[in-house]
Design an enzyme around this catalytic site. Structure first.
Site, PDB file in Angstrom:
ATOM      1  N   ASP A  68     -29.634 -28.673   6.032  1.00 20.74           N
ATOM      2  CA  ASP A  68     -29.904 -27.255   5.783  1.00 20.74           C
ATOM      3  C   ASP A  68     -28.718 -26.411   6.242  1.00 20.74           C
ATOM      4  O   ASP A  68     -28.126 -26.658   7.294  1.00 20.74           O
ATOM      5  CB  ASP A  68     -31.178 -26.847   6.542  1.00 20.74           C
ATOM      6  CG  ASP A  68     -31.735 -25.530   6.061  1.00 20.74           C
ATOM      7  OD1 ASP A  68     -32.819 -25.512   5.451  1.00 20.74           O
ATOM      8  OD2 ASP A  68     -31.085 -24.474   6.308  1.00 20.74           O
ATOM      9  N   HIS A 116     -39.003 -28.223  -1.796  1.00 25.69           N
ATOM     10  CA  HIS A 116     -38.200 -28.911  -0.777  1.00 25.69           C
ATOM     11  C   HIS A 116     -39.044 -29.153   0.451  1.00 25.69           C
ATOM     12  O   HIS A 116     -39.851 -28.315   0.839  1.00 25.69           O
ATOM     13  CB  HIS A 116     -36.936 -28.117  -0.427  1.00 25.69           C
ATOM     14  CG  HIS A 116     -37.178 -26.663  -0.170  1.00 25.69           C
ATOM     15  ND1 HIS A 116     -37.395 -25.753  -1.176  1.00 25.69           N
ATOM     16  CD2 HIS A 116     -37.240 -25.973   0.991  1.00 25.69           C
ATOM     17  CE1 HIS A 116     -37.578 -24.551  -0.655  1.00 25.69           C
ATOM     18  NE2 HIS A 116     -37.492 -24.656   0.662  1.00 25.69           N
ATOM     19  N   HIS A 136     -38.877 -29.706   4.369  1.00 26.06           N
ATOM     20  CA  HIS A 136     -38.035 -29.567   5.569  1.00 26.06           C
ATOM     21  C   HIS A 136     -38.356 -30.721   6.513  1.00 26.06           C
ATOM     22  O   HIS A 136     -39.530 -30.980   6.796  1.00 26.06           O
ATOM     23  CB  HIS A 136     -38.356 -28.263   6.308  1.00 26.06           C
ATOM     24  CG  HIS A 136     -38.052 -27.004   5.561  1.00 26.06           C
ATOM     25  ND1 HIS A 136     -36.925 -26.253   5.791  1.00 26.06           N
ATOM     26  CD2 HIS A 136     -38.749 -26.332   4.602  1.00 26.06           C
ATOM     27  CE1 HIS A 136     -36.937 -25.182   5.018  1.00 26.06           C
ATOM     28  NE2 HIS A 136     -38.040 -25.205   4.278  1.00 26.06           N
ATOM     29  N   GLN A 187     -41.322 -19.250   1.416  1.00 19.21           N
ATOM     30  CA  GLN A 187     -40.463 -19.997   0.481  1.00 19.21           C
ATOM     31  C   GLN A 187     -39.407 -19.055  -0.088  1.00 19.21           C
ATOM     32  O   GLN A 187     -39.738 -17.993  -0.623  1.00 19.21           O
ATOM     33  CB  GLN A 187     -41.296 -20.607  -0.661  1.00 19.21           C
ATOM     34  CG  GLN A 187     -40.448 -21.475  -1.584  1.00 19.21           C
ATOM     35  CD  GLN A 187     -41.256 -22.235  -2.641  1.00 19.21           C
ATOM     36  OE1 GLN A 187     -42.470 -22.057  -2.757  1.00 19.21           O
ATOM     37  NE2 GLN A 187     -40.575 -23.073  -3.408  1.00 19.21           N
ATOM     38  N   SER A 188     -38.146 -19.459   0.042  1.00 15.91           N
ATOM     39  CA  SER A 188     -37.063 -18.610  -0.462  1.00 15.91           C
ATOM     40  C   SER A 188     -36.308 -19.259  -1.618  1.00 15.91           C
ATOM     41  O   SER A 188     -35.641 -18.569  -2.381  1.00 15.91           O
ATOM     42  CB  SER A 188     -36.085 -18.266   0.671  1.00 15.91           C
ATOM     43  OG  SER A 188     -35.504 -19.443   1.182  1.00 15.91           O
ATOM     44  N   VAL A 189     -36.383 -20.578  -1.743  1.00 17.27           N
ATOM     45  CA  VAL A 189     -35.745 -21.280  -2.865  1.00 17.27           C
ATOM     46  C   VAL A 189     -36.856 -21.923  -3.685  1.00 17.27           C
ATOM     47  O   VAL A 189     -37.632 -22.740  -3.154  1.00 17.27           O
ATOM     48  CB  VAL A 189     -34.733 -22.336  -2.382  1.00 17.27           C
ATOM     49  CG1 VAL A 189     -34.109 -23.058  -3.575  1.00 17.27           C
ATOM     50  CG2 VAL A 189     -33.648 -21.697  -1.515  1.00 17.27           C
ATOM     51  N   ASN A 219     -42.961 -25.211   2.353  1.00 19.14           N
ATOM     52  CA  ASN A 219     -43.435 -23.841   2.179  1.00 19.14           C
ATOM     53  C   ASN A 219     -43.760 -23.611   0.704  1.00 19.14           C
ATOM     54  O   ASN A 219     -43.010 -24.027  -0.173  1.00 19.14           O
ATOM     55  CB  ASN A 219     -42.369 -22.847   2.644  1.00 19.14           C
ATOM     56  CG  ASN A 219     -42.100 -22.937   4.132  1.00 19.14           C
ATOM     57  OD1 ASN A 219     -43.024 -23.125   4.923  1.00 19.14           O
ATOM     58  ND2 ASN A 219     -40.837 -22.826   4.529  1.00 19.14           N
TER      59      ASN A 219
HETATM   60  P1  DGP Z   1     -37.535 -22.121   2.346  1.00 20.60           P
HETATM   61  O1  DGP Z   1     -37.482 -20.886   3.193  1.00 20.60           O
HETATM   62  O2  DGP Z   1     -38.686 -23.037   2.726  1.00 20.60           O
HETATM   63  O3  DGP Z   1     -37.480 -21.835   0.869  1.00 20.60           O
HETATM   64  O4  DGP Z   1     -36.220 -22.931   2.722  1.00 20.60           O
HETATM   65  C1  DGP Z   1     -35.007 -22.787   2.047  1.00 20.60           C
HETATM   66  C2  DGP Z   1     -33.963 -23.435   2.922  1.00 20.60           C
HETATM   67  O5  DGP Z   1     -32.798 -23.635   2.149  1.00 20.60           O
HETATM   68  C3  DGP Z   1     -33.542 -22.584   4.123  1.00 20.60           C
HETATM   69  O6  DGP Z   1     -33.880 -23.292   5.321  1.00 20.60           O
HETATM   70  C4  DGP Z   1     -32.043 -22.449   3.998  1.00 20.60           C
HETATM   71  C5  DGP Z   1     -31.675 -23.484   2.977  1.00 20.60           C
HETATM   72  N1  DGP Z   1     -30.582 -23.136   2.098  1.00 20.60           N
HETATM   73  C6  DGP Z   1     -30.480 -22.005   1.344  1.00 20.60           C
HETATM   74  N2  DGP Z   1     -29.359 -22.035   0.614  1.00 20.60           N
HETATM   75  C7  DGP Z   1     -28.737 -23.218   0.906  1.00 20.60           C
HETATM   76  C8  DGP Z   1     -27.526 -23.828   0.449  1.00 20.60           C
HETATM   77  O7  DGP Z   1     -26.782 -23.317  -0.381  1.00 20.60           O
HETATM   78  N3  DGP Z   1     -27.219 -25.038   0.991  1.00 20.60           N
HETATM   79  C9  DGP Z   1     -28.016 -25.661   1.911  1.00 20.60           C
HETATM   80  N4  DGP Z   1     -27.608 -26.845   2.377  1.00 20.60           N
HETATM   81  N5  DGP Z   1     -29.165 -25.114   2.344  1.00 20.60           N
HETATM   82  C10 DGP Z   1     -29.514 -23.912   1.845  1.00 20.60           C
END
Ligand code: DGP
Length: 114
Positions: free
Chosen positions: A30, A100, A102, A94-96, A87
C-alpha cells in the site's frame, strides 16, 4: 478498465511494489501504509465492490483469500497475526473502486476498528 487505478497496476502501466502474483491475483504494498506491513491483494479481473460480485467470482475470491495466507507466510506474520479487511462503499471508506483486500500486520490491532 483503463481508467481504473488498480487495473493499471495489474497491467503494469502504474508501478507498484508487487509482492505476489498468480493467475488471478496481484498483491502489492500500500502507498499509504497503516501498519508496518500493509499489502493490498486484488483480483486481476475488474470488480468494483463486494456488491458487484457474481456467483462466477467464487473462485477468484477464494484465490484472493488463499493468496493473503501465502503473503502472510512469506512476510513472516502468519504466526504473530494479521488483519484482513475489504471495505465496501462510501461509509466503509472504500476509495478505490476495484475490490481489494487489505492485509495489515506488525502492530497490535484494535477492536472495534475506527
Ligand atoms: P480503500 O480505502 O479500502 O479503498 O483502500 C485504498 C488503498 O489504496 C489505500 O490504503 C491507499 C492505496 N492506494 C491508493 N492509491 C495507490 C497507488 O497508486 N498505489 C498503491 N500501491 N496503493 C495505493
Amino acid at each position: 478498465m483503463s481508467d481504473c487505478l488498480f487495473c493499471n497496476i495489474v497491467d503494469g502501466t502504474i508501478p507498484a511494489e508487487i509482492v505476489y502474483e498468480d493467475k488471478q491475483v496481484v498483491a502489492f504494498r500500500d502507498l499509504n501504509p497503516q501498519a508496518p506491513l500493509h499489502v493490498l491483494l486484488i483480483p486481476k479481473k475488474h470488480i468494483a465492490t463486494l456488491n458487484d460480485l457474481e456467483s462466477e467470482d467464487n473462485a477468484v475470491m477464494g484465490a484472493l483469500i488463499l493468496a493473503a495466507k501465502k503473503v502472510a507466510e512469506a512476510e513472516g506474520v502468519a504466526e504473530s497475526g494479521y488483519r484482513t479487511v475489504i471495505n465496501c462503499g462510501e461509509q466503509a471508506g472504500q476509495s478505490v473502486y476495484h475490490i481489494h483486500l487489505h492485509l495489515l500486520a506488525g502492530r497490535q490491532m484494535q477492536w472495534p476498528p475506527g
